[in-house]
Design an enzyme around this catalytic site. Structure first.
Site, short mmCIF file in Angstrom:
data_model
loop_
_atom_site.label_atom_id
_atom_site.label_comp_id
_atom_site.label_asym_id
_atom_site.label_seq_id
_atom_site.Cartn_x
_atom_site.Cartn_y
_atom_site.Cartn_z
N CYS A 69 0.84 -1.20 0.00
CA CYS A 69 0.00 0.00 0.00
C CYS A 69 0.87 1.25 0.00
O CYS A 69 1.92 1.28 0.66
CB CYS A 69 -0.90 0.03 1.23
SG CYS A 69 -2.11 -1.29 1.32
N ASP A 340 -9.54 -5.75 -23.47
CA ASP A 340 -9.01 -5.69 -22.11
C ASP A 340 -7.58 -6.21 -22.16
O ASP A 340 -7.28 -7.31 -21.70
CB ASP A 340 -9.87 -6.52 -21.16
CG ASP A 340 -9.37 -6.44 -19.72
OD1 ASP A 340 -8.64 -5.48 -19.39
OD2 ASP A 340 -9.70 -7.34 -18.93
N CYS A 366 -5.90 -1.59 -17.49
CA CYS A 366 -5.26 -1.55 -16.18
C CYS A 366 -4.06 -0.62 -16.17
O CYS A 366 -3.27 -0.64 -15.23
CB CYS A 366 -4.85 -2.97 -15.75
SG CYS A 366 -3.66 -3.75 -16.86
#
Length: 408
Positions: A69, A340, A366
């Site tokens: 994170c 995609d 993405c």
């Protein structure tokens, strides 16, 4: 975070953090980057950071050390702003005008259904977790606020297993939630002899794993799989080959699929390019006939088997779209194309679409940077960016996704 001492000489504000940059640093109006700063924080002349209204206490003790994170110090509004701006700025940087900006989607905490952890046997036992930021060092997880709780529940038992049977080298452990339970795939793990083999089989049985496999350098080998492992995609139980791609969160997948169906609804026949297991193909087949094109043989076969056994309007085609993209005369047969692609984008396939007569393209990505490059090619060919939705499935990270609709 240090605060100015009471009674010290007054410290002037040097700049207010206005936004979060692509790599996670806060940025002032004059372009200075500040680590772990949120919008509204104030950078003082002495280099200290004064927290603002959008700066929150990170929920995880490992934040700033663990590389999983980067943005736990930012509140929900700042996270949403970051994800939105990453996508919009990528488009604007290529001169692409955004039509309708759809609501940004953020996946909630503890929603990740797949992740790859790293483990290492040590003199004291073993460590298991994500790598530290910009390092090969493994942060031994005592808690995690992104993994689904069922995945995190395996961390301590896996750590104990590594402490007993691990080797000298680090290993990778990929965990995925499936219809039958958790799929556990170990890489660079040597399992020699009856003792360790029985230990891993007992572990799989005792923890109700759907499958446990190992890659000792010769490709994945299955040690335990009581039932064929599947994942349900748009209501279709689909075989899950070892290492196959799966969207990281169920809620994120649902948003992407909703937009794919909405963007392609008017087309009778749709080409789903870079189709993978059929994540979008099976959803689209509820109202469209679909050609699902995929280069990965295992994923292609899984999609083909699922479509055949459940009588879906999906025809699977095994084809490498980087080396052999669908040509304009092939594309012209479809009412819409959905893409995609991997992070690199779809440069070759987009060029062919630009030369075709197609007038509807749904592009899921993405990587905002490669998407924006491809978007410019489409716009230069007469398309307009009709709709755009930023998506943050990888909560608290700088990894951002999107859905988009181009019309000509």
């Amino acid at each position: 975070m240090r605060q100015p001492r009471a009674g010290a000489f007054p410290v002037r504000a040097s700049g207010v953090i206005e936004r979060i940059a692509a790599k996670g640093d806060g940025v002032t109006a004059d372009g200075r980057h500040v680590a772990r700063a949120a919008p509204g924080d104030v950078l003082l002349d002495n280099g200290e950071l004064q927290p603002g209204p959008h700066h929150v206490a990170p929920p995880c003790r490992h934040f700033s050390e663990c590389g999983g994170c980067q943005l736990q110090h930012a509140d929900e509004a700042s996270l949403r702003q970051f994800v939105t701006e990453r996508v919009v700025h990528a488009a604007e940087g290529q001169g692409v005008t955004v039509g309708e900006l759809l609501e940004t989607h953020l996946s909630p905490p503890n929603s990740r259904r797949r992740a790859t952890l790293h483990g290492l046997k040590t003199a004291q036992g073993a460590v298991l977790g994500f790598r530290a930021a910009s390092s090969h060092r493994i942060v031994d997880l005592a808690e995690c606020h992104i993994l689904h709780r069922d995945l995190f529940a395996l961390v301590a038992p896996l750590r104990a297993l590594l402490a007993q049977w691990g080797g000298k080298n680090p290993i990778d452990i990929a965990l995925t939630m499936t219809d039958q339970g958790i799929d556990c795939a170990l890489k660079n793990m040597a399992i020699d002899g009856l003792g360790p083999t029985e230990a891993f089989l007992d572990f799989a049985r005792d923890h109700g794993l759907a499958r446990i496999g190992v890659d000792q350098g010769y490709g994945p080998e299955t040690l335990w799989e009581p039932q064929p492992v599947t994942v349900t995609l748009a209501g279709v139980a689909t075989p899950l080959p070892a290492g196959a791609f799966l969207q990281p969160t169920p809620d994120g997948e649902a948003v992407l699929l909703h937009d794919a169906q909405d963007f392609c609804r008017s087309a009778e026949v749709v080409a789903d390019l870079f189709a993978g297991l059929g994540t979008f193909a099976f959803g689209l087949s509820q109202s469209n006939r679909v050609l699902a094109v995929e280069a990965g043989r295992d994923a292609h076969l899984a999609c083909k088997v699922a479509a055949a056994t459940q009588a879906k309007q999906v025809h699977s085609l095994h084809r490498d779209l980087f080396r052999n993209p669908l040509q304009p005369e092939e594309l012209n047969r479809f009412g819409a194309v959905l893409l995609d692609p991997p992070r690199a984008g779809a440069r070759e396939q987009i060029a062919a679409i630009a030369d075709s007569t197609l007038d509807r393209v749904a592009y899921i990505s993405c990587n905002p940077s490669s998407w924006a490059r491809d978007a410019k090619v489409l716009v230069d060919a007469g398309f307009r960016l009709e709709k755009l939705r930023p998506v943050g499935q990888f909560r608290w990270s700088t990894h951002v996704e999107l859905t988009s609709l181009f019309l000509r």
